[in-house]
Design a protein around this motif. Structure first.
Motif, PDB file in Angstrom:
ATOM      1  N   ARG A  53       0.836  -1.213   0.000  1.00  0.00           N
ATOM      2  CA  ARG A  53       0.000   0.000   0.000  1.00  0.00           C
ATOM      3  C   ARG A  53       0.863   1.253   0.000  1.00  0.00           C
ATOM      4  O   ARG A  53       0.558   2.231  -0.697  1.00  0.00           O
ATOM      5  CB  ARG A  53      -0.925  -0.021   1.226  1.00  0.00           C
ATOM      6  CG  ARG A  53      -1.758   1.238   1.421  1.00  0.00           C
ATOM      7  CD  ARG A  53      -2.975   0.967   2.287  1.00  0.00           C
ATOM      8  NE  ARG A  53      -2.655   0.364   3.562  1.00  0.00           N
ATOM      9  CZ  ARG A  53      -2.435   1.053   4.701  1.00  0.00           C
ATOM     10  NH1 ARG A  53      -2.488   2.385   4.681  1.00  0.00           N
ATOM     11  NH2 ARG A  53      -2.197   0.416   5.829  1.00  0.00           N
ATOM     12  N   ALA A  54       1.939   1.234   0.764  1.00  0.00           N
ATOM     13  CA  ALA A  54       2.857   2.376   0.823  1.00  0.00           C
ATOM     14  C   ALA A  54       3.470   2.653  -0.546  1.00  0.00           C
ATOM     15  O   ALA A  54       3.619   3.812  -0.957  1.00  0.00           O
ATOM     16  CB  ALA A  54       3.945   2.116   1.852  1.00  0.00           C
ATOM     17  N   LEU A  55       3.831   1.599  -1.254  1.00  0.00           N
ATOM     18  CA  LEU A  55       4.414   1.772  -2.583  1.00  0.00           C
ATOM     19  C   LEU A  55       3.436   2.476  -3.519  1.00  0.00           C
ATOM     20  O   LEU A  55       3.809   3.422  -4.232  1.00  0.00           O
ATOM     21  CB  LEU A  55       4.799   0.409  -3.166  1.00  0.00           C
ATOM     22  CG  LEU A  55       6.111  -0.187  -2.659  1.00  0.00           C
ATOM     23  CD1 LEU A  55       6.164  -1.686  -2.952  1.00  0.00           C
ATOM     24  CD2 LEU A  55       7.300   0.522  -3.288  1.00  0.00           C
ATOM     25  N   GLY A  56       2.193   2.043  -3.522  1.00  0.00           N
ATOM     26  CA  GLY A  56       1.198   2.672  -4.388  1.00  0.00           C
ATOM     27  C   GLY A  56       0.958   4.131  -4.026  1.00  0.00           C
ATOM     28  O   GLY A  56       0.881   4.995  -4.912  1.00  0.00           O
ATOM     29  N   GLN A  57       0.870   4.422  -2.737  1.00  0.00           N
ATOM     30  CA  GLN A  57       0.636   5.812  -2.312  1.00  0.00           C
ATOM     31  C   GLN A  57       1.819   6.701  -2.654  1.00  0.00           C
ATOM     32  O   GLN A  57       1.656   7.843  -3.093  1.00  0.00           O
ATOM     33  CB  GLN A  57       0.372   5.847  -0.800  1.00  0.00           C
ATOM     34  CG  GLN A  57      -0.923   5.159  -0.388  1.00  0.00           C
ATOM     35  CD  GLN A  57      -2.135   5.726  -1.098  1.00  0.00           C
ATOM     36  OE1 GLN A  57      -2.331   6.923  -1.152  1.00  0.00           O
ATOM     37  NE2 GLN A  57      -2.954   4.848  -1.667  1.00  0.00           N
ATOM     38  N   PHE A  58       3.024   6.180  -2.454  1.00  0.00           N
ATOM     39  CA  PHE A  58       4.228   6.936  -2.815  1.00  0.00           C
ATOM     40  C   PHE A  58       4.233   7.282  -4.298  1.00  0.00           C
ATOM     41  O   PHE A  58       4.510   8.427  -4.690  1.00  0.00           O
ATOM     42  CB  PHE A  58       5.479   6.128  -2.445  1.00  0.00           C
ATOM     43  CG  PHE A  58       6.686   6.442  -3.277  1.00  0.00           C
ATOM     44  CD1 PHE A  58       7.284   7.692  -3.221  1.00  0.00           C
ATOM     45  CD2 PHE A  58       7.222   5.482  -4.133  1.00  0.00           C
ATOM     46  CE1 PHE A  58       8.394   7.990  -4.011  1.00  0.00           C
ATOM     47  CE2 PHE A  58       8.329   5.765  -4.914  1.00  0.00           C
ATOM     48  CZ  PHE A  58       8.917   7.024  -4.858  1.00  0.00           C
ATOM     49  N   MET A  59       3.913   6.315  -5.145  1.00  0.00           N
ATOM     50  CA  MET A  59       3.914   6.564  -6.589  1.00  0.00           C
ATOM     51  C   MET A  59       2.878   7.612  -6.972  1.00  0.00           C
ATOM     52  O   MET A  59       3.150   8.523  -7.763  1.00  0.00           O
ATOM     53  CB  MET A  59       3.652   5.258  -7.341  1.00  0.00           C
ATOM     54  CG  MET A  59       4.735   4.207  -7.195  1.00  0.00           C
ATOM     55  SD  MET A  59       4.231   2.662  -8.012  1.00  0.00           S
ATOM     56  CE  MET A  59       5.318   1.473  -7.202  1.00  0.00           C
ATOM     57  N   VAL A  66      12.403   6.294   1.246  1.00  0.00           N
ATOM     58  CA  VAL A  66      11.343   7.098   0.649  1.00  0.00           C
ATOM     59  C   VAL A  66       9.956   6.616   1.076  1.00  0.00           C
ATOM     60  O   VAL A  66       8.974   7.374   1.007  1.00  0.00           O
ATOM     61  CB  VAL A  66      11.477   7.085  -0.895  1.00  0.00           C
ATOM     62  CG1 VAL A  66      11.023   5.742  -1.489  1.00  0.00           C
ATOM     63  CG2 VAL A  66      10.716   8.239  -1.522  1.00  0.00           C
ATOM     64  N   LEU A  67       9.854   5.375   1.573  1.00  0.00           N
ATOM     65  CA  LEU A  67       8.564   4.830   1.993  1.00  0.00           C
ATOM     66  C   LEU A  67       8.299   5.005   3.487  1.00  0.00           C
ATOM     67  O   LEU A  67       7.180   4.737   3.943  1.00  0.00           O
ATOM     68  CB  LEU A  67       8.472   3.342   1.642  1.00  0.00           C
ATOM     69  CG  LEU A  67       8.569   2.977   0.160  1.00  0.00           C
ATOM     70  CD1 LEU A  67       8.433   1.464  -0.012  1.00  0.00           C
ATOM     71  CD2 LEU A  67       7.524   3.708  -0.671  1.00  0.00           C
ATOM     72  N   LEU A  68       9.297   5.432   4.242  1.00  0.00           N
ATOM     73  CA  LEU A  68       9.137   5.535   5.694  1.00  0.00           C
ATOM     74  C   LEU A  68       7.965   6.420   6.112  1.00  0.00           C
ATOM     75  O   LEU A  68       7.253   6.085   7.072  1.00  0.00           O
ATOM     76  CB  LEU A  68      10.438   6.037   6.331  1.00  0.00           C
ATOM     77  CG  LEU A  68      11.625   5.057   6.264  1.00  0.00           C
ATOM     78  CD1 LEU A  68      12.888   5.703   6.825  1.00  0.00           C
ATOM     79  CD2 LEU A  68      11.299   3.772   7.026  1.00  0.00           C
TER      80      LEU A  68
END
Length: 427
Positions: A176-182, A412-414
């Protein structure tokens, strides 16, 4: 879709382009069908014109009390009326035959696309970063995920069958974090507008972006004749279908984080372990709608936007220019981003960015008008992954694996992980 007028005027160019893509020459058969169509249309126009003239002449003959001529003209009009429906039906059939043939033709590659028959002809354009080196042994993502107790393939199979995955706990949060970051990167820094599009679309939408009719077996269809989207490219690109846009407002840039659904027809035995080839996966899609003059430059920009995701995640990757034989059906040029997966000891595609010219716009009837122009032009469309979320998760797992089996969270995901810095075995 290609323009039949252009094909008539550039028959040799079409056949040469098809040869580069490993397809048979088609110009002669297409032009023959088009000649039939045009002949029938001309006959219909001539008959309609004659019917109109004869109808007027009937009135003149009756005014002159020339009953014999009037009756002769009436008989001629009646004969024309009775013969025209059959010709009109033939016209519709030939029109459908031509459109079907055109709809199955792939796009014309740009001149700088390398010529090749398959992926062996792809060209490395640039390599970013270096392969990681560790003291511990690399492992594949599914080995890591299962050992952590956070990736469940057997449970998914009991629910849905093969090629599905259940992610749990910290690993689910990481995806989920990866998608939000993108999404945040593309909307806040790259100028894309976030969209929440439909996941079910009609035939026309699939046709517009080129999935139908050629690739129906790759798709999932519902019982009410809708389709599950194989990529958000379909609804995002179709936002502009059947519209005339203000050229001053181009380019339009859209992004969406959605599930994608693919039947994986023809992939039996390929990537059966893990998350690499799934029936359902999440992806951040990028779509641009531009004019003819800026679409090639927009392609470079879009690819750079997708690359930035991998750079900020600290992942080693390379950019491939696909050859004519490996390029997608609707593309004129494609860059693939291939991320390094230490567990597999190879590069795997994580994003594909394509410029389609006006190929999709003709199928969607999507046009634009500039103030200085009297007429309209077809827009140019582009699409790319920014990037595939599931494959980004795989890359993070394999590249950030620690010796104890835990996975470090990229810096970057922290901000998206609620203070979690490491994915560890479930208690």
């Amino acid at each position: 879709m290609l323009d039949i007028k252009w094909i008539r005027e550039n028959a040799d160019v079409l056949d040469a382009a098809l040869a580069k893509r490993g397809a048979e020459p088609s110009s002669a058969s297409l032009i023959a069908v088009d000649e039939r169509r045009r002949t029938i249309l001309q006959s219909l126009q001539d008959m309609q014109s004659r019917r109109n003239t004869a109808s007027k002449d009937i009135g003149a003959a009756m005014a002159q009390k020339n009953n014999e001529l009037a009756e002769k003209l009436k008989a001629e009009v009646a004969e024309l009326k009775s013969s025209m429906p059959a010709l009109e039906e033939e016209s519709r059939q030939v029109e459908a035959e031509l459109n079907d043939a055109l709809s199955r033709l792939p796009n014309i590659p740009l001149d700088d696309v390398p010529v090749g028959s398959d992926e062996a002809g792809n060209v490395v354009t640039r390599v970013i970063g270096a392969k990681p080196t560790w003291n511990h042994q690399p492992r594949e993502h599914f080995e890591v995920g299962e050992a952590l107790g956070l990736m469940d393939f057997e449970g998914a199979a009991r629910i849905a069958g093969s090629r599905f995955t259940i992610l749990k706990g910290q690993l689910a949060r990481l995806e989920r974090a990866l998608g939000q970051f993108m999404l945040d990167l593309h909307t806040q820094e790259h100028g894309y507008t976030e969209v929440q599009p439909p996941l079910l679309v009609r035939d026309d939408a699939m046709y517009g972006t080129g999935q139908l009719p050629k690739f129906a077996e790759d798709l999932f269809r519902t019982t009410d004749d809708r389709w599950l989207i194989p990529t958000a490219e379909v609804p995002l690109t179709n936002i502009v279908r059947e519209q005339i846009l203000d050229g001053e407002k181009l380019p339009l840039r859209f992004t969406a984080l959605t599930p994608s659904f693919r039947s994986e027809a023809g992939s039996s035995g390929r990537d059966t372990r893990g998350m690499l080839r799934q029936h359902q996966f999440n992806k951040v899609e990028l779509v641009s709608i531009t004019d003819a003059e800026t679409s090639v430059a927009e392609h470079e920009r879009m690819t750079a936007c997708a690359e930035e995701v991998l750079k900020r995640l600290g992942l080693h990757y390379r950019v491939m220019t696909l050859c004519t034989g490996d390029m997608g059906f609707g593309a004129r040029k494609t860059y693939d981003l291939e991320v390094w997966l230490p567990g597999q000891d190879t590069y795997r595609e994580i994003s594909s960015c394509s410029v389609c010219g006006d190929f999709q716009a003709r199928r969607m009837n999507a046009r634009y008008r500039n103030k200085e122009d009297k007429g309209t032009k077809f827009v140019h469309s582009l699409n790319g992954s920014g990037v595939a979320v599931g494959r980004a998760l795989i890359a993070v797992i394999e590249n950030y694996l620690n010796a104890d089996g835990s996975v470090s969270v990229p810096d970057v995901l922290l901000p998206y992980m609620g203070g979690l810095t490491r994915i560890e075995k479930a208690a």
